[in-house]
Structure formats: C-alpha cells, structure tokens
Design an enzyme around this catalytic site. Structure first.
Site, PDB file in Angstrom:
ATOM      1  N   CYS A   1      -1.802   6.225 -83.282  1.00  0.00           N
ATOM      2  CA  CYS A   1      -0.803   5.436 -83.209  1.00  0.00           C
ATOM      3  C   CYS A   1       0.475   5.902 -84.092  1.00  0.00           C
ATOM      4  O   CYS A   1       1.333   5.229 -84.097  1.00  0.00           O
ATOM      5  CB  CYS A   1      -1.139   4.019 -83.929  1.00  0.00           C
ATOM      6  SG  CYS A   1      -2.420   3.229 -83.012  1.00  0.00           S
TER       7      CYS A   1
ATOM      8  N   ASP B   1       0.414   6.770 -87.163  1.00  0.00           N
ATOM      9  CA  ASP B   1       0.571   6.357 -88.660  1.00  0.00           C
ATOM     10  C   ASP B   1      -0.797   6.606 -89.517  1.00  0.00           C
ATOM     11  O   ASP B   1      -1.595   6.096 -89.043  1.00  0.00           O
ATOM     12  CB  ASP B   1       0.857   4.962 -88.933  1.00  0.00           C
ATOM     13  CG  ASP B   1       2.293   4.257 -88.526  1.00  0.00           C
ATOM     14  OD1 ASP B   1       3.098   5.050 -89.081  1.00  0.00           O
ATOM     15  OD2 ASP B   1       2.310   3.495 -87.888  1.00  0.00           O
TER      16      ASP B   1
ATOM     17  N   CYS C   1       4.157  -1.086 -90.970  1.00  0.00           N
ATOM     18  CA  CYS C   1       4.244  -0.170 -92.236  1.00  0.00           C
ATOM     19  C   CYS C   1       3.865  -0.757 -93.498  1.00  0.00           C
ATOM     20  O   CYS C   1       3.156  -0.096 -94.206  1.00  0.00           O
ATOM     21  CB  CYS C   1       5.632   0.613 -92.150  1.00  0.00           C
ATOM     22  SG  CYS C   1       5.737   1.518 -90.499  1.00  0.00           S
TER      23      CYS C   1
ATOM     24  N   CYS D   1       6.438   7.198 -89.727  1.00  0.00           N
ATOM     25  CA  CYS D   1       8.024   7.181 -89.469  1.00  0.00           C
ATOM     26  C   CYS D   1       8.474   6.991 -90.874  1.00  0.00           C
ATOM     27  O   CYS D   1       7.830   6.890 -92.045  1.00  0.00           O
ATOM     28  CB  CYS D   1       8.323   6.255 -88.617  1.00  0.00           C
ATOM     29  SG  CYS D   1       7.824   4.548 -89.129  1.00  0.00           S
TER      30      CYS D   1
END
Ligand SMILES: Cc1ncc(COP(=O)(O)O)c(C=O)c1O
Ligand SMILES: Cc1ncc(COP(=O)(O)O)c(C=O)c1O
Lengths: 391, 124, 391, 124
Positions: B33, B35, B102, B58
């Site tokens: 994914c 992350d 996130c 990111c």
C-alpha cells in the site's frame, strides 16, 4: 527559494511556446468573432481556424478535412472509442485495448463494457510492449475496434504501431492510436501508418491546454460525442475555441520545424545523460520502459525502499518539477496500473519517478538534477525502514 | 494541498532513525500500500523516554510519524495511548482527505510499539 | 472601409473583456503547470482553478463543488442530457424538451431517441413560450428529464423557468436548463430556482471560447461524457484548460459586478431604442419573441419580402455585425426551427434578423444602425419580386 | 466564403428591377425555400435585347441573377439556352457547395423566361 527552477514534467504538460502565444494573442483581443458568423468578424475567425487545421494536418500528413478539433486529448480518445462503438454496434460489440492505456481510453472502454460491449485487455511485457501475436489472437468476428496507445506517458515505451495497424487491418478491424505523447515529438505519418483514428493534444507539444484533435481517416464513420450545431464536419459541435485552435496550429508548425531540424536529437542526448547519470550515481535504481523504443524526451525509473510522492516534494523543494506513478500522488491506493502491468512489484512501483525533458531543457538542468536527486534518494532511504539489511 | 507544518516536518523530520536497543518496536502498514511506519521506543518509569521512527511513505506519512513521536515523547504510556489520529491531524494543521490514513498509521504505530514493550516486559 | 464598426452579434459570441484577458495572461505564459501535478507549477495552477470555480459558483449562487467545467456550452448540454440518460436509464427512458432548443439539446435528444429513448417535444406559442400545462401533461412515470432552455438565443424569450422547475420537481423529475444566453446577463440563482442542472458558456459573457460549465446540484448523479483521469469530480476528465478556466472566473466576476451595478438596464434601454426605431422606420417589420419576457440585450425581427443572408452581408459592408435564422446563413434548406415553431411562415422566417447588444454598445452605435438598416431593407426590397403589390 | 466577384455583384447588381412590357417573364424557386428569381426579357430578332431580374434570396442568388443576365444579354435565344449553371459559377469565381443551387436557379430562370416568350409568341 531553490537555486534553480528545472521543469522536467513535459509529459504532464508543456509550457506554451512564446511564438504560440504570439499567434493566439489577436484572437484573445480584437479578433474575437465566432467562426460560424457570416460577417467580417466571423470570416476572419473562420479563416484562422481553417489555416490552423491545415497546419495540424500537415504535422501528421493528413488532409485538413480529416482533422476534428476537440476540447483536449481525453475528449478525442472518448470520441474515437465511443464514436466507433455507437456507430458500429450493429456490426459487433467487441473492443480490444491494452493494459497500459491512459485512463481516457481504459475508463471509456470500461464504461462501454457496462453498456453491453465486450472488452479484451492485452497484456504487455516487462518493457511495456504489446505482443502482435496476442493482438492477432484476440481479434474476433465481432471486433469493431483496436485501441492502443502510440507511446506510453508513464514509461515512454513506443508500441510497434505499424504492426498493430497491419494486423488489425488485415482482419478488417478499425484501429485507434492514442498519439498524445508521440505527435510533435517523433515523426508520425498517418498515410504511412494507415491508422483510422489518431488522438492529438496541443498542450503536450507547446500548445494551449483544452484543445486536442482526432484524426479521422476519410470514410471512417463515427457517432459524435458532442452533438449540436454541427461544427467540425458534424463530429464535434460547439463554438470553436478560435484562440486555442490557432495556438494548436502554431504549435504544430513549431513541432514540424523542430522535427525537421532534428532538435529532438539533442533532447535525446540529454535524456541519455540523465538516465546514465541516475544509474551510475544511485544504487538500486531500475529504469522502466523500453531501453530503445522510447520517447526521446522520456526518463522513468523506480527506486527501491522509498516512495514517489516524497521524492517529488523533496525535488520540488529544490526547484525540480517531476512526477510519479505512486498511488500517493493520485490519492488512490493502487500504484500506477502501467507499472503493475509490466510486472513491477507494488512496493517498487510506489517508488517510481518520471523525468520528462522539453525543448528548453539544458545540460546544466540535467547536471543540477544529477546533483540533487542522489541526495534526495539517500535522505529518504535513511528515513525508510526498508532495505536496511542491504546498506 | 499540505499545510506548512506538514511540509516543514516532512522536509526536516524530528526523531528520524533508529534507537539502539529499543524497549519496544512497532511496525504498521505494508509496502504494497506504499506506507510502512516503524516506531522505536525507550521506556523509563512507564514514560516514553526516547522515541524514533523510520517511515516508507508519502510526505504526510513522514510528517505524521515525526509529529506523533514529538507528541508522545515524555508522556506516560497510558497518556501516549490516548493520542488519537485526530490529535495528530490537528497538530499538523490538517491533512487532505485521502491522506487521513497516514495519521491513523501514526496512532497505530505508537500503540504497536507500546504493546511490543509491554509484551516483552510481561505487562498485560 | 465602413464609417463605423458596430458589433451587434453578442448572442453568437462576445469579445473577451480586457480584464479577462489580463487575468488569463500569466496562465498562457509562466504559469503553465498542469493542475494535477504535485510540484509548485501544478499547485499554483490548481489554486487558480479552485478560485475560478468559486467565482463561477458565486455568479449563480452555487457551491464550488457543484460547478463542473467543460469544453463549452454544447458539451455541458450533452453532459447534462446524456449523463442523465445513461445514469437513469434503469429508471425510465422518457425525456421532455421543447421545440425551440439549441441544437446542442435537440440533436442530443434525437441521438438518444436512436438509442431507444423516447422524446416528447413541447410546442411553444407565438412568443416562443412553453406552456406549463403542456409540460405537466407530458410528464409520465418513465420521464427522467425535462430539458428546456432558460432563454432563447434566436428570439430572446425567457421561459417561465421557475414554474417549469416546480412542475417537474413536483413529480420527482430532474430538470436541466440551458442557461447559455441567460447567465451573466440576468440574475440566475440556482438555490432559488431549485433546478438540478444548468448550462453556462464563458464566451457568451465576455469570457474565452472553448470553456463552459454545468451546474450539477449536490446529489444529482450523472454518467460522465468524457471519461479518463477523473478531473472535475470525475464528471469531466482531461487536463484542465487553466487559462480558459481563469478567464471564465474573471468573466463571472465581471458579470456579477455588472449585474449588481445595473449595467444591464442601460443595455435594455438601448435595445428598446433599437426595437422602437426599427418598427418606426421600417414598414412590414415584425418583432419576434416575447415583448416583455426577453433578454435585455436582444432584438430580433423578421422583414417581409427579403432574405436574411443578403441583409447580413449588406449590413456587414456598412460595418455592422448581425445574424439571421435564415436557412441561407446555415447552408441548410429549412429556416430556423425556432421561428417555424413559433408559427412564423417560411418566407417570413427567411427574412429574420437578430441584433444583440453588448456592454460596449453605445447610443451612437444604435443610431448608426437605425440609419443604415432602413436603407438596406428598402434596397433589398427594391430587388425583390415579392410584395410589389403593396409598395 | 464568397468570391470578390460575388460580393461585388451582390452589392452593386446589374440589370436589377423590372422591364416595362417584357416579352417574356420567368419565375423560378419558391419563397418557402428562401429563393425566388424572376427574369424579364425583351426579345428582338431572336436576340435578348434587354433583360432584368428581381430576386428574393441570398447574396449568391442575387449575384447569380445579375451575372446570368449580363451573360445572356445580346445573345440569341438558342445561345442563351446553352448558358449553364457551371458557366455562371465560373464567371462568378466559384460558389460555396451549399450555394450551387443559386446558379442552377439562374440557368432555370433564363430558360423559363425564354419559354414564356416562345409560348406567348406561339413558337414551339
Ligand atoms: C442557448 C445556447 N445553448 C448552447 C449553446 C452552445 O454553446 P457553445 O457555443 O459554448 O458550445 C449556445 C451558443 O452557441 C446557445 O446559444
Ligand atoms: C497518453 C495520453 N492520452 C491522453 C491524455 C489526455 O490528454 P488531455 O490532457 O489533453 O485530455 C494524456 C495526457 O494527459 C496522455 O498522456
């Protein structure tokens, strides 16, 4: 403020060339007529549209009558595919495309699937190439269209378009090529290719945004996508975007000149300098796309252990404009379907970077990138939990 | 798209890297994914004495990692467990809708590290 | 060279306002980024698009999220109608429209008829008005859309839009209004109207050509017309025409200001001066459209015994830009469907003339037209074999 | 769209109006279609001595009328009958495709006027 501003995202959009803007200016000022009007204001606009159409036609060796101007590349793709689907649905309902198309093609095909059309999506190899044997095997009695891109926007791979056209036409099937990334950058000749439909977009070749074109070979029947006043030979209604069309015409003239002068070779040299510099200076960097059959201005690479968006933003902070097929740049969860279709694993696809050069890119620009990028990659790798065993 | 705070922390993250001999390590997310967040903690007297992170992801993942480590440093474990993704987002000056996960990762990362510590320490 | 240049064809297209051009300029030069790019070039473009969308929304009292930018008014009409048809085809396949729509609406509806949809075309009275009772009677269980224009481009008649919306919505039917001629010229408030869909076009309100918008009320589901990258909230894909959108935003600001300042009233006064002058000075002149419920800048008239195109060209030679619904201006055989639907006989419809005023039209301009037009009419009547018994 | 010649003749047509006591009158076209052409001729010694037209129609209809009357003036009737719409178009420097019917109307107008003359004169 960064030391330097280096725009390396010409596959996303190009700056408007100064001469293109100059050509457009009068049509944003006193020459504002509607080309459909009979009076002098209208007639001067009509003349400009006609001349621009001729310039665009010349770039791809078409007749002016075969150039349908649209509101962009995506619209031209939609017109080609839906226009064929609705015009030929009585003959068959099967469409063939590839796994690495632009969304303007894929999503259009998927929508048609919901309307009862059948779709075959051809796979690609690890360089992003479609196989002619696969294409040949996929064509059926009911196949009405093969739509495959001329050159890919994410990895720069140029398809074997000549063989694609030959294979489809040998079985009497119409062919659409999405030429958005190719036209203006490499020689494209529709007479020589013998394709039925070809998509162009002005803003990818130093023209304005919001204007594109579909080449429609004489005799090829389409249903319009935008119905109405019957402009563009009945295939794209709506008051013509005169300034935009004039800009497109000027951009076509510029592209013609650049192709004749071999200006593209310098771009290609700088692109090789960039690609070689990246693989020399950065470990675990994987160039994506075809090593030879690629757009002359296009460099694309995947870096292990780091994610694309963070690369972009670090590069941006240093004044460098680039793009990525990372899921994080699009806000979706899946990384680029193009990279995945080429067999690149998810985690590596997340670390993709695209650097696309333009007519004003200099060697200094490339050297600057080669100074900044290795540091961005190593800084982000230092932050990453991945790959630590290797370093 | 991103707040200034996010960009600032992304460019100059605090508490980045590894801690030698951590008392607890939590890893959340997965590379598919795009992350992964790994949180390292040192615990003393039931407080987070030191903390660091490593993140593959990111800008907002990196900024969220940095922010959450700053927020829980010096807190008791129970206090740290109360830090939610909303708190992280607030401190960051907001996140775009598609990046909210996130901040969730950051909350989960801390929880995972504390759980790991407690498991190792035999605390239920 | 004519003594004066007087452009009275603002329903066909308007000049770009100087301030609109100023707003666009940077986006045709250094601010060339693609709004979908993450880097600084992209972010500044995105910001400009967002701000412009907000300006457009403000003009019609919508939320920015409800404004879908398209490549023109025709495309927005097509999106509204086909988008509804494909999204709601499971619920019903009946569409209601009127006999005086723009071709972007009529031809779209006719194409859908070929795809198996059913169409009811409401008649209009001699002033060009739709009847609410007719509309009410036409709505059926399977009706999914009523699409009627806000104001007519050929005769300026403003429909009873509020009653149209109320009637349709009372029966749970979606309403689309083609507001291309109205928005920016008369106050239009979507919250107050409660319409579901409303078409706008920038170049009819001193903005650039090739950009339009569809207002889509929150919660109203449409299939996209142009599929692809998912721009415009998934309803209109394609790289945004940044300069065009910024121009549209600036034009919306200008329109807002003009509406607030009552600038339109001066236009209306000059329009009355023109209409009264024509009927005073020229025998056998028939004003078309509604005497009161008409666009404030719009004068339209039919003259007995002469043909429209020849009037246009004689006026053009005197520096006056006008238009006509004559068949000869369009190259078709039938004169304007709008005039015929209003019961105007063929030969009279051939003698139609439209004079549409703009923000820069002066009283001197009108007086000049009132000096030239009577002579053009009488000269052409002298050439004509018709009506000689009367003269 | 139009040649200079068409515009010139449209703006300043020759032979416009009626002739008193014409020997033949031909009317073609119909007002529904937006074109009527009426041709008046005076004939002497089997030649068109004088000619005029009245036209309801577009610029190319008016220019075609004017042109054809100029072309046949002074010709014998048989010569005049040979003037085709192509000849008219040529002299006009061409017409747009959707206006070709105007030149046809001109050809037919002359034919109709001559026919009318011959009928009245009892010539078969
Ligand atoms: C009422 C109406 N609808 C739609 C359109 C189409 O708009 P555009 O020319 O922007 O495609 C026009 C103008 O041409 C119009 O007057
Ligand atoms: C291969 C390809 N096809 C189509 C498009 C769509 O073109 P436009 O942005 O002009 O709609 C693009 C660019 O976005 C592209 O790269």
């Amino acid at each position: 403020m960064p030391a330097r501003k280096v725009y390396l995202d010409h596959s996303a959009t190009t700056p408007l060339a100064a001469e293109v803007y100059e050509a457009m200016k009068p049509f944003l000022q006193e020459r504002f007529g509607n080309p459909n009007s009979l009076h002098s204001w209208g007639r001067e606009a009509r003349k400009a549209v006609d001349e621009s159409r001729a310039s665009i036609a010349r770039l791809i060796n078409a007749e002016p009558r075969e150039v349908i101007i649209t509101g962009g590349g995506s619209e031209a793709d939609n017109l080609a595919i839906k226009g064929t689907a609705f015009a030929l649905q009585g003959r068959g309902r099967h469409i063939i495309t590839s796994a690495i198309e632009h969304h303007a093609v894929i999503d259009t095909c998927k929508w048609l699937e919901k309307q009862g059309f059948e779709l075959t999506v051809l796979p690609v190899d690890e360089t992003g190439m479609v196989s002619i044997a696969d294409l040949d095997a996929a064509i059926r009695e009911e196949t009405i269209l093969v739509t495959i891109m001329y050159a890919n926007n994410e990895v720069g791979t140029i398809q074997p378009v000549r063989e694609i056209v030959r294979t489809a036409r040998a079985k009497g099937v119409r062919v659409h090529l999405d030429g958005v990334q190719a036209v203006g950058h490499i020689p494209v000749d529709v007479k020589d290719l013998d394709a039925d439909l070809l998509t162009l977009s002005a803003h990818k070749m130093y023209g304005p945004k919001g204007v594109g074109a579909l080449y429609v070979k004489r005799g090829v029947k389409l249903d319009p996508l935008v119905h109405g006043g019957g402009q563009e030979f009945g295939l794209r209604s709506g008051t013509e975007n005169t300034a935009g069309i004039v800009g497109f015409g000027a951009a076509a003239e510029l592209a013609n000149r650049r192709l004749e002068e071999g200006a593209v070779e310098e771009e290609s040299r700088l692109k090789d300098l960039l690609i070689n510099g990246i693989t020399d200076k950065i470990p675990n960097a994987h160039i994506t796309g075809h090593p030879v059959e690629r757009l002359p201005f296009h460099a694309s690479v995947c870096f292990d252990y780091i994610e694309g968006e963070s690369m972009l933003l670090r590069l941006d902070a240093a004044g460098i404009g680039a793009s990525s097929g990372s899921a994080c740049t699009s806000g979706s969860l899946e990384p680029s379907h193009v990279l995945l279709a080429m067999g690149i694993p998810h985690e590596l696809a997340h670390g993709s970077l695209r650097l696309t050069l333009g007519k004003d890119t200099t060697e200094e620009d490339i050297l600057y990138v080669l100074e900044i990028l290795p540091k961005v990659v190593s800084d982000l790798r230092a932050l990453s939990p991945l790959g630590k065993e290797l370093s | 798209m991103y707040s200034e705070k996010v960009i600032e922390l992304f460019m100059n993250p605090k508490n980045a890297g590894r801690i030698d001999n951590p008392d607890g390590v939590g890893q959340v997310g997965n590379p598919q994914c795009g992350d992964i967040m790994k949180i390292y903690i040192k615990v003393k007297d039931d407080r987070i004495e030191d903390i660091s992170f490593e993140t593959f992801g990111c800008a907002s993942a990196i900024a969220s990692s940095s922010m959450v480590t700053e927020m829980v440093k010096g807190k008791t474990l129970d206090e740290a467990l109360k830090v939610s993704n909303k708190d992280v987002m607030e401190e960051l000056g907001g996140l775009p809708p598609q990046k909210i996960h996130c901040s969730l990762l950051a909350e989960e990362g801390i929880k995972a590290a504390i759980e790991d510590y407690r498991k190792k320490a035999g605390i239920k």
